[in-house]
Each structure stands twice: as structure tokens, then as C-alpha cells.
Design an enzyme around this catalytic site. Structure first.
Site, short mmCIF file in Angstrom:
data_model
loop_
_atom_site.label_atom_id
_atom_site.label_comp_id
_atom_site.label_asym_id
_atom_site.label_seq_id
_atom_site.Cartn_x
_atom_site.Cartn_y
_atom_site.Cartn_z
N ARG A 89 43.50 46.59 45.88
CA ARG A 89 43.74 46.19 47.37
C ARG A 89 45.17 46.21 47.39
O ARG A 89 45.69 45.47 48.25
CB ARG A 89 43.44 44.66 47.56
CG ARG A 89 41.89 44.28 47.51
CD ARG A 89 41.03 45.16 48.63
NE ARG A 89 39.37 45.03 48.14
CZ ARG A 89 38.90 45.45 47.52
NH1 ARG A 89 39.34 46.78 46.86
NH2 ARG A 89 37.55 45.04 47.71
N SER A 120 37.72 38.95 54.08
CA SER A 120 38.12 38.18 52.63
C SER A 120 39.46 37.81 52.93
O SER A 120 40.60 38.52 53.37
CB SER A 120 38.07 39.16 51.56
OG SER A 120 36.67 39.47 51.41
N GLU A 137 44.59 38.45 51.01
CA GLU A 137 44.24 39.72 51.25
C GLU A 137 44.39 40.06 52.70
O GLU A 137 44.85 41.29 52.98
CB GLU A 137 42.63 39.95 50.85
CG GLU A 137 42.12 41.30 51.02
CD GLU A 137 40.81 41.57 50.26
OE1 GLU A 137 39.82 42.24 51.27
OE2 GLU A 137 40.49 41.29 49.39
#
Length: 336
Positions: free
Chosen positions: A209, A258, A331
Site C-alpha cells: 500500500r 479500508s 490506508e
């Protein structure tokens, strides 16, 4: 008059014929140049209606939360974008907004320029049988569908990511064991000075990520490599992934996906497991609450404010740390 709060300094933004104004509030003094927007209007005049001032951002993100941007610019094409960046001369904060599917925006005024790429950055084409070039404004699911229509596999996971190519590159988005880095060949971008560059994926350090690309880069397009496959098999795989996603994740509500990354270096547990064992799942702040379908998805169930969602995010992170000793990393992107 409009009053905005940034940290502990209150700023009063009034049109007083271009005079300097000094205000003292909360025992702090803030000097505000009322000429600032007037100056920007002058140097950005040639961009017409593509540049807007004190523009509302609330409807431009999936949370449906947020205040205004000092400047909002919709880039018609690369030449115009480069021209605007050169006129700004690296003197303004810049934030590139994609689909707004993974962004939480402060209710206060963003003291900078928000850039949104127009449909002219939404082109997609085959370079050769197994390579696709896509503009950074192309939605991930459109790239997945285009690949399927051209019998290219490897893009199926993108059908379940609700953002744009640009946002996906920025955060190395992924799901079901696949990430952008697995299919990316190169990117074309422009920096804050207006310089256009091409970066091969082999020169980018990707991690879960994230990556090491400069924060001030505005992504323009990217090339991707797939594997020749069978249309029916690709279509079936996409249907399977979508069914799995719909079963486990909330849809058609005001959420931004998320909230936290999985803490891969600290535990084998998924972040939703840590949240579930550390936080009362009915906890809410105002209209900001935790999804009853997936506890790493936070929801605006009505008219949640930025501070409500931020308080919920901070509460969950603190609770997980106190309960498990694991530090969570966000995130979602927060624009303040």
C-alpha cells in the site's frame, strides 16, 4: 465573512478591499493577506471556469464529508496543466483528487490547490497485444473490463477497486493477493514545476500500500502488461471476485474503503480481526460509525463531520494499540 480553523489559529477570510488584516484569537496572532485570492485570480485568469475559488469538496468524495479548497482546478489537457503549474511556481500546496473513494477531507478551508483531471485523461488503448496504456483518470474497473474485452488476464482484481488509475498507483492499491505493482510497466507524470517525466516500474520501490514516488507528482498515464487469456475464464474470475467482495464489504453507502492497512510486519492477523477484538463495534462519533459488515470500513450514516470521522479513526487506533500493542497505519488519505 467566513471563519476557518486550522489547528489552533482562527483565520477570518473577508474582502476588505485588499487590506492586510491582523486578527488575534485564541491568544494567537494570524496575519492574512487578503490579496492572495485576488492575486491568484489575476495570474490564473486565462484558465476561465476551469479554475474555481473556495470550491466545495463535500460532494467530490465517497464519505460526503469536507469543506472547501482555496483553489479547485479541472485540468483540460496536459499543456494547460503544465502551464498552470508553472504559473503557480511551486508556491501553493497541491492535492490531486481522483474518484475520492479513499479520501477524508477536512471541513475547514484547504489552503492550496486541488487538481481534478478531466475526461481527456480518461483514454485507454492497446499498445500491443499484451500492453495497455491508460490515463490516470480511468477507473480501475474500466481498465479491468477493457483488459477482459481484449482477452488479457491479470487485471481481474481491479474490478473490485473503486478508485482511479492515478490513486491506485499512488497507494499501490490491491486486493485478493494482487497489487498495482504486479501489472505496472511505467508511469508518466508531471511534477510541481511542470516537468513531464516517465518512470519505469523497475525504478519504483513498491511496498504494501505504498511506494517511494514523490508526493508532488501528478500522474498522467500508465502502461500495464497482461497475459493473454480466455475471455470466458477472465469473466468468470471477475464475477467470482465481485461476489466475494459484495459478501464481505459494504456497498452503496458513504464509506471510503479500508481505513487501516494490515500490519503485516507486526502480526499475521488482519486489521479487521484486531479491531473486532479491541473495539466495541457499536462505537460512533456523531454520524461516523463502524460498518456492521466489515469493521475496517467506517461509514457516514447521515451527516458526519470531519471531526466525527477523525475521532472514530483515532479512537480505533488507540484502542487497538492499548489492547494488542500493535500500531495501525491509515490506508485512507486525509486532506487537511
Amino acid at each position: 465573512s467566513k471563519i476557518y480553523k486550522k489547528k489552533h489559529v482562527w483565520k477570518k477570510n473577508c474582502n476588505w478591499n485588499g487590506r492586510w488584516v491582523n486578527l488575534q484569537l485564541d491568544e494567537k496572532t494570524s496575519s492574512i493577506n487578503i490579496m492572495e485570492i485576488k492575486h491568484l485570480k489575476k495570474i490564473l485568469n486565462e484558465f476561465g471556469d476551469n479554475v474555481r475559488y473556495e470550491h466545495d469538496l463535500k460532494k467530490k468524495n465517497w464519505f460526503n464529508i469536507g469543506g472547501k479548497s482555496k483553489v479547485f482546478y479541472k485540468a483540460e489537457n496536459l499543456k494547460e496543466l503544465v502551464n498552470l503549474l508553472k504559473k503557480l511556481d511551486n508556491k501553493e500546496k497541491i492535492f490531486t483528487l481522483g474518484a475520492g473513494s479513499n479520501t477524508l477531507i477536512n471541513d475547514n478551508l484547504f489552503d492550496g490547490v486541488v487538481i481534478k483531471l478531466s475526461k481527456n485523461f480518461n483514454n485507454i488503448s492497446l499498445l500491443r497485444d499484451d500492453i495497455i496504456i491508460a490515463g490516470s483518470a480511468v477507473l480501475d474497473k474500466f481498465l479491468s473490463d477493457f483488459a477482459m474485452q481484449n482477452n488479457l488476464s491479470g487485471f481481474e482484481f481491479l474490478s473490485c477497486i473503486p478508485g482511479t488509475i492515478g490513486g491506485g498507483i499512488r497507494m499501490n492499491a490491491g486486493c485478493f493477493g494482487k497489487e498495482f505493482k504486479d501489472i505496472l510497466l511505467s508511469i508518466q507524470a508531471v511534477d510541481k514545476s511542470g516537468k513531464v517525466i516517465t518512470i519505469p516500474s523497475k525504478d519504483i520501490k513498491f511496498e504494501y500500500r505504498t511506494n517511494d514516488l514523490a508526493e508532488d507528482l501528478i500522474f498522467l498515464s500508465a502502461s500495464f502488461k497482461g497475459v493473454k487469456g480466455d475471455f470466458k475464464k477472465i469473466n468468470n474470475e471477475i464475477k467470482k471476485l465481485k461476489t466475494e467482495k459484495d459478501k464481505n464489504q459494504p456497498t452503496k453507502i458513504k464509506t471510503s474503503g479500508s481505513t487501516f492497512k494490515n500490519p503485516l510486519t507486526q502480526t499475521k492477523k488482519k486489521v479487521w480481526e484486531l479491531i473486532k477484538e479491541s473495539v466495541p463495534l457499536d462505537k460512533s462519533f456523531g454520524d461516523a460509525c463502524i460498518s456492521d459488515k466489515h469493521c475496517n470500513f467506517f461509514v457516514n450514516k447521515g451527516d458526519a463531520k470531519f471531526k466525527d470521522m477523525k475521532n472514530l479513526i483515532d479512537f480505533v487506533a488507540k484502542s487497538v494499540l492499548e489492547k494488542t500493542g500493535i500500531s495501525l497505519e491509515k490506508e485512507i488519505k486525509i486532506l487537511e
